[in-house]
Scaffold this motif. Structure first.
Motif, PDB file in Angstrom:
ATOM      1  N   LEU A 388      15.937   5.450   3.917  1.00 18.64           N
ATOM      2  CA  LEU A 388      14.752   5.226   3.088  1.00 18.64           C
ATOM      3  C   LEU A 388      13.850   4.173   3.734  1.00 18.64           C
ATOM      4  CD1 LEU A 388      12.966   4.697   0.524  1.00 18.64           C
ATOM      5  CD2 LEU A 388      14.866   3.375  -0.385  1.00 18.64           C
ATOM      6  N   ILE A 389      14.440   3.065   4.166  1.00 20.04           N
ATOM      7  CA  ILE A 389      13.662   1.979   4.765  1.00 20.04           C
ATOM      8  C   ILE A 389      12.952   2.469   6.022  1.00 20.04           C
ATOM      9  CG2 ILE A 389      13.823  -0.284   5.893  1.00 20.04           C
ATOM     10  CD1 ILE A 389      16.163  -0.879   3.960  1.00 20.04           C
ATOM     11  N   ILE A 390      13.663   3.248   6.837  1.00 18.42           N
ATOM     12  CA  ILE A 390      13.068   3.791   8.058  1.00 18.42           C
ATOM     13  C   ILE A 390      11.899   4.708   7.714  1.00 18.42           C
ATOM     14  CG2 ILE A 390      13.481   5.323  10.030  1.00 18.42           C
ATOM     15  CD1 ILE A 390      16.385   4.264  10.034  1.00 18.42           C
ATOM     16  N   ASP A 391      12.084   5.539   6.691  1.00 15.06           N
ATOM     17  CA  ASP A 391      11.034   6.468   6.267  1.00 15.06           C
ATOM     18  C   ASP A 391       9.790   5.716   5.792  1.00 15.06           C
ATOM     19  OD1 ASP A 391       9.656   8.685   5.513  1.00 15.06           O
ATOM     20  OD2 ASP A 391      11.242   9.563   4.301  1.00 15.06           O
ATOM     21  N   ILE A 392       9.989   4.690   4.983  1.00 16.97           N
ATOM     22  CA  ILE A 392       8.869   3.899   4.468  1.00 16.97           C
ATOM     23  C   ILE A 392       8.153   3.177   5.606  1.00 16.97           C
ATOM     24  CG2 ILE A 392       8.234   1.940   3.012  1.00 16.97           C
ATOM     25  CD1 ILE A 392       8.975   4.465   1.453  1.00 16.97           C
ATOM     26  N   VAL A 393       8.944   2.614   6.530  1.00 20.85           N
ATOM     27  CA  VAL A 393       8.359   1.887   7.666  1.00 20.85           C
ATOM     28  C   VAL A 393       7.462   2.820   8.496  1.00 20.85           C
ATOM     29  CG1 VAL A 393       8.950   0.873   9.908  1.00 20.85           C
ATOM     30  CG2 VAL A 393      10.066   0.052   7.846  1.00 20.85           C
ATOM     31  N   ARG A 394       7.912   4.057   8.694  1.00 20.14           N
ATOM     32  CA  ARG A 394       7.097   5.020   9.449  1.00 20.14           C
ATOM     33  C   ARG A 394       5.740   5.242   8.787  1.00 20.14           C
ATOM     34  NH1 ARG A 394      11.852   8.717   9.984  1.00 20.14           N
ATOM     35  NH2 ARG A 394      12.857   8.250  11.977  1.00 20.14           N
ATOM     36  N   SER A 395       5.758   5.346   7.469  1.00 24.89           N
ATOM     37  CA  SER A 395       4.499   5.554   6.740  1.00 24.89           C
ATOM     38  C   SER A 395       3.579   4.340   6.855  1.00 24.89           C
ATOM     39  CB  SER A 395       4.782   5.855   5.263  1.00 24.89           C
ATOM     40  OG  SER A 395       5.397   7.112   5.100  1.00 24.89           O
ATOM     41  N   ILE A 396       4.157   3.142   6.707  1.00 30.48           N
ATOM     42  CA  ILE A 396       3.342   1.924   6.787  1.00 30.48           C
ATOM     43  C   ILE A 396       2.787   1.741   8.192  1.00 30.48           C
ATOM     44  CG2 ILE A 396       3.358  -0.593   6.562  1.00 30.48           C
ATOM     45  CD1 ILE A 396       5.531  -0.315   4.448  1.00 30.48           C
ATOM     46  N   ALA A 397       3.565   2.105   9.204  1.00 33.02           N
ATOM     47  CA  ALA A 397       3.173   1.879  10.598  1.00 33.02           C
ATOM     48  C   ALA A 397       1.928   2.664  10.983  1.00 33.02           C
ATOM     49  CB  ALA A 397       4.322   2.236  11.537  1.00 33.02           C
ATOM     50  N   ILE A 398       1.699   3.817  10.346  1.00 33.12           N
ATOM     51  CA  ILE A 398       0.550   4.620  10.750  1.00 33.12           C
ATOM     52  C   ILE A 398      -0.734   4.202  10.062  1.00 33.12           C
ATOM     53  CG2 ILE A 398       2.005   6.612  11.221  1.00 33.12           C
ATOM     54  CD1 ILE A 398       1.022   7.882   8.668  1.00 33.12           C
ATOM     55  N   ILE A 399      -0.656   3.234   9.140  1.00 32.94           N
ATOM     56  CA  ILE A 399      -1.872   2.728   8.492  1.00 32.94           C
ATOM     57  C   ILE A 399      -2.667   1.931   9.525  1.00 32.94           C
ATOM     58  CG2 ILE A 399      -2.790   1.229   6.684  1.00 32.94           C
ATOM     59  CD1 ILE A 399      -0.261   1.839   5.063  1.00 32.94           C
ATOM     60  N   PRO A 400      -3.919   2.292   9.798  1.00 31.05           N
ATOM     61  CA  PRO A 400      -4.669   1.639  10.870  1.00 31.05           C
ATOM     62  C   PRO A 400      -5.060   0.198  10.560  1.00 31.05           C
ATOM     63  CG  PRO A 400      -5.584   3.792  10.319  1.00 31.05           C
ATOM     64  CD  PRO A 400      -4.625   3.435   9.236  1.00 31.05           C
ATOM     65  N   ASP A 401      -5.397  -0.078   9.315  1.00 30.60           N
ATOM     66  CA  ASP A 401      -5.921  -1.395   8.964  1.00 30.60           C
ATOM     67  C   ASP A 401      -4.788  -2.412   8.824  1.00 30.60           C
ATOM     68  OD1 ASP A 401      -6.863  -3.559   6.953  1.00 30.60           O
ATOM     69  OD2 ASP A 401      -8.716  -2.576   7.561  1.00 30.60           O
ATOM     70  N   ASN A 402      -4.869  -3.507   9.586  1.00 31.44           N
ATOM     71  CA  ASN A 402      -3.810  -4.523   9.576  1.00 31.44           C
ATOM     72  C   ASN A 402      -3.643  -5.184   8.216  1.00 31.44           C
ATOM     73  OD1 ASN A 402      -3.018  -4.293  12.281  1.00 31.44           O
ATOM     74  ND2 ASN A 402      -4.743  -5.529  12.958  1.00 31.44           N
ATOM     75  N   ILE A 403      -4.763  -5.427   7.538  1.00 33.47           N
ATOM     76  CA  ILE A 403      -4.710  -6.109   6.241  1.00 33.47           C
ATOM     77  C   ILE A 403      -4.033  -5.217   5.196  1.00 33.47           C
ATOM     78  CG2 ILE A 403      -6.088  -7.085   4.361  1.00 33.47           C
ATOM     79  CD1 ILE A 403      -8.137  -7.925   6.464  1.00 33.47           C
ATOM     80  N   VAL A 404      -4.439  -3.943   5.162  1.00 32.12           N
ATOM     81  CA  VAL A 404      -3.834  -2.994   4.217  1.00 32.12           C
ATOM     82  C   VAL A 404      -2.341  -2.870   4.508  1.00 32.12           C
ATOM     83  CG1 VAL A 404      -3.808  -0.603   3.421  1.00 32.12           C
ATOM     84  CG2 VAL A 404      -5.979  -1.725   3.907  1.00 32.12           C
ATOM     85  N   ARG A 405      -2.009  -2.809   5.790  1.00 26.61           N
ATOM     86  CA  ARG A 405      -0.604  -2.690   6.166  1.00 26.61           C
ATOM     87  C   ARG A 405       0.184  -3.903   5.695  1.00 26.61           C
ATOM     88  NH1 ARG A 405      -0.185  -3.115  11.895  1.00 26.61           N
ATOM     89  NH2 ARG A 405      -1.392  -1.203  12.014  1.00 26.61           N
ATOM     90  N   ALA A 406      -0.399  -5.090   5.844  1.00 27.10           N
ATOM     91  CA  ALA A 406       0.288  -6.322   5.436  1.00 27.10           C
ATOM     92  C   ALA A 406       0.550  -6.340   3.929  1.00 27.10           C
ATOM     93  CB  ALA A 406      -0.543  -7.537   5.835  1.00 27.10           C
ATOM     94  N   VAL A 407      -0.410  -5.834   3.158  1.00 32.13           N
ATOM     95  CA  VAL A 407      -0.240  -5.785   1.702  1.00 32.13           C
ATOM     96  C   VAL A 407       0.936  -4.876   1.339  1.00 32.13           C
ATOM     97  CG1 VAL A 407      -1.292  -5.020  -0.465  1.00 32.13           C
ATOM     98  CG2 VAL A 407      -2.656  -6.307   1.188  1.00 32.13           C
ATOM     99  N   TYR A 408       1.012  -3.726   2.001  1.00 31.11           N
ATOM    100  CA  TYR A 408       2.102  -2.789   1.721  1.00 31.11           C
ATOM    101  C   TYR A 408       3.454  -3.360   2.149  1.00 31.11           C
ATOM    102  CZ  TYR A 408      -0.941   1.059   0.317  1.00 31.11           C
ATOM    103  OH  TYR A 408      -1.837   1.848  -0.352  1.00 31.11           O
ATOM    104  N   VAL A 409       3.484  -4.072   3.260  1.00 30.71           N
ATOM    105  CA  VAL A 409       4.736  -4.692   3.711  1.00 30.71           C
ATOM    106  C   VAL A 409       5.239  -5.664   2.656  1.00 30.71           C
ATOM    107  CG1 VAL A 409       5.725  -6.317   5.371  1.00 30.71           C
ATOM    108  CG2 VAL A 409       4.347  -4.400   6.182  1.00 30.71           C
TER     109      VAL A 409
END
Length: 651
Positions: A388-409
């Motif tokens: 599950l963690i690997i799957d979620i990480v893959r989805s977050i990794a493809i988000i281009p915007d660093n700020i949006v990605r940080a919020v999701y992390v």
């Protein structure tokens, strides 16, 4: 195909302020014009038009480009359509290059198929309203589902008689060729003659953006265990199910006005939403979401809410496809309807305002939704939880915007009870892998035969976030566009003849001589095409890239040209500003190049150090010696660059 001389004439003639003022009220402010942006709702004007630069730029929503880009964006036309629009406005005859016999035949066949589809749509609609069977069976079904007649007409719903060849006979008698009836999939060629593909079905015409009928979907009404409930037109020259969304023609205006798109599954879901007063809705028609469909939505809005009917198995099957939405930089949310409800049935239980309020209150960010959904499935199973963690990480990794990605992390760290550092480490591994893969794919010789570097640049959605040299490379592109034609150095040779080195020549020669390539194909395309035009005396980098046929390139040029030329820290010496522009260029350009080279060297050193650690762990002494030699060379290069930069170390 419009010939290049006509394209250039259109660009030269179309004044950006004249084109925009047809749609936006502009008022003069200095050398520019200001108005309210037509692409998003705003009360304070942030939409600027620069006649001198030939560009428009909204500092609210970020859209920008040249006159052709504006017409494409505002009128939802493709590149050729926008050129024809401007050609008509400025009374420029559109001269199209002569097509080869094969191209001409393909064009004629495509148009013939569109004409056949148009005839079929009218025939099916007429059946629904005028034939005894159509009224008794087709219209009764639509009325039983609660659809009003005005909405039925809006979507041009029809009915195909429950007869093996009623439509095919009518079409051939009307003069339509058997070849095109078969190619569109409306008829099936059998030994005994043509038979109707959609016999006995309610017909839902599928329209393109311009409103032309591309294909059909048909729902069977009688119980037949051997027949599919829904049947679509087969793939053809005019219908590609992966590239179209049902309802896009009826939804596009509302999508722009509301800056939002609702994605549902079926034809009747779309029609029900329209009947409820919500028009910014489209359907994937039961197919897995594709990148082309996502890009189609993005032409009108960056915000999408996907509405599910509550079937967990169906939702899980479609999760990976939704990652495409994140990759295309759309803001995606998910709404899970109450158990037993689908968009069609649920939209009938409340008014449009109540439905919108319900959606806004209950929709969830896709990443959070996906995390909670998979977490419930994993429960206390450590293996499932790790996957599950690997799957979620893959989805977050493809988000281009660093700020949006940080919020999701941060949110996923809290939900999963996993340290943010762990998530970031995994994300960085994925991004690094993508960067390496992209670097390899970006080699011109390795591109597929049917894919140009220009097309490849358009498909790279999140390279800015994956490119660790983005800041330096963008600065070089900015310098090329603004100062590429300026003299950097001048001297006299032994014969007394003056020799000059232009800014653009210097930057390109330094990049090419050291074989430095960007991992971002968009920047690489600019560097490559600048290099190709160095010997062209009429080459003007500003207009060349501003008027580029690649929308991504012209958007990049518009963004850069709209930025004010502000002095950075590199433009100062001993805290005093270097006054003359010539001196600024002599100071700044070599430093920019060295900054870039230094960053590249630092990244290479980082990779070498990682390889040395691996070699040490495996006790590979030969590999270790080889890597130490590489490190020594890189250290020498780094020291030389630091010296050029006045002892300042690149970080």
């Amino acid at each position: 195909m419009i010939d290049q001389s006509t394209v250039q004439r259109i660009f030269d003639t179309a004044q950006i302020d004249e084109v925009v003022s047809d749609f936006v009220t502009l008022r003069k402010r200095g050398v520019n014009f200001l108005g309210l942006c037509p692409f998003h709702n705003e009360k304070t004007p942030s939409f600027t038009v620069s006649p001198a630069k030939g560009i428009y730029k909204c500092f609210g929503c970020g859209k920008g480009g040249n006159s052709v880009n504006f017409v494409m964006e505002h009128e939802h036309l493709d590149y050729v359509g926008a050129l024809k629009y401007l050609g008509k406005k400025y009374h420029i005859d559109i001269v199209e290059e002569e097509l080869s016999p094969e191209q001409e035949q393909r064009k004629n066949d495509r148009e013939s198929m569109m004409i056949v589809n148009s005839f079929a749509q009218k025939y099916f609609t007429e059946n629904l309203y005028q034939s005894e069977e159509g009224i008794a069976v087709g219209m009764s079904y639509m009325k039983q589902r609660g659809f009003r007649e005005d909405v039925i007409k809006k979507f041009q719903v029809g009915f195909c008689l429950d007869n093996w060849n009623a439509f095919s006979n009518s079409a051939t008698q009307a003069g339509y060729k058997k070849e095109f009836l078969v190619k569109t999939g409306l008829s099936i060629d059998k030994e005994k003659g043509l038979i109707d593909r959609f016999k006995g079905r309610v017909i839902f015409p599928i329209h393109g953006i311009a409103g032309r009928t591309l294909g059909f979907g048909g729902r069977i009404l009688k119980k037949d265990p051997k027949a599919a409930k829904y049947l679509n037109s087969p793939e053809s020259e005019v219908y590609h199910k992966s590239r179209i969304l049902y309802g896009i023609y009826q939804a596009k205006k509302s999508m722009v006005q509301n800056d939002k798109c609702y994605l549902v599954e079926g034809y009747t879901d779309v029609i029900s939403f329209h009947q409820a007063g919500i028009e910014n809705v489209v359907a994937s028609s039961g197919t897995a979401l594709t990148a082309d469909q996502v890009r189609l939505v993005k032409r009108f809005t960056n915000n999408m809410t996907i509405i599910y009917d509550g079937d967990p198995a169906g939702i899980k099957a479609s999760l990976r496809g939704i990652d495409l939405v994140l990759e295309q930089e759309l803001n995606v949310k998910v709404l899970l309807l109450p158990e037993g409800e689908d968009p069609d049935s649920f939209s009938r239980t409340m008014s449009s305002s109540e439905l919108i309020q319900y959606i806004e209150k209950n929709e969830t960010d896709f990443i959070v939704f996906k995390t909670n959904l998979l977490l419930a499935d994993a429960k206390n199973d450590p293996v499932k939880r790790a996957n599950l963690i690997i799957d979620i990480v893959r989805s977050i990794a493809i988000i281009p915007d660093n700020i949006v990605r940080a919020v999701y992390v941060r949110e996923c760290s809290s939900i999963l009870n996993v340290d943010e550092t762990v998530l970031y480490n995994e994300i960085n591994k994925i991004i690094h892998k993508v960067k390496e893969d992209t670097w390899k794919k970006d080699q011109r010789s390795n591109l597929p035969e049917d894919q140009s570097p220009q097309q490849f640049a358009e498909s790279s959605a999140f390279l800015r976030s994956a490119n660790e040299c983005d800041l330096e490379e963008r600065a070089l592109v900015r310098t090329l566009l603004n100062f590429g034609g300026e003299i950097l150095f001048s001297d006299k040779d032994e014969a007394g003849k003056e020799e000059q080195m232009l800014v653009g020549e210097y930057i390109i020669s330094e990049i090419m001589s050291d074989e430095l390539e960007s991992v971002n194909p968009l920047y690489k395309l600019v560097f490559d095409q600048y290099s190709e035009n160095l010997k062209n005396a009429s080459f003007n980098s500003k207009t060349f890239f501003r008027d580029h046929s690649n929308e991504k390139v012209s958007q990049l040029a518009a963004d850069i040209l709209s930025e004010p030329h502000q002095l950075s820290g590199l433009w100062t010496r001993n805290e005093s500003v270097i006054e003359s522009e010539e001196m600024k260029l002599k100071e700044i350009v070599p430093k920019l190049v060295n900054e870039y080279k230094g960053k590249k060297v630092r990244l290479l050193m980082k990779e070498v150090m990682q390889e040395m650690q691996k070699a040490q762990e495996t006790k590979d002494s030969d590999r270790m010696m080889e890597l130490m030699k590489q490190k020594m060379v890189l250290d020498q290069i780094k020291n030389a660059i630091d010296k050029e930069l006045g002892g300042r170390t690149i970080s």
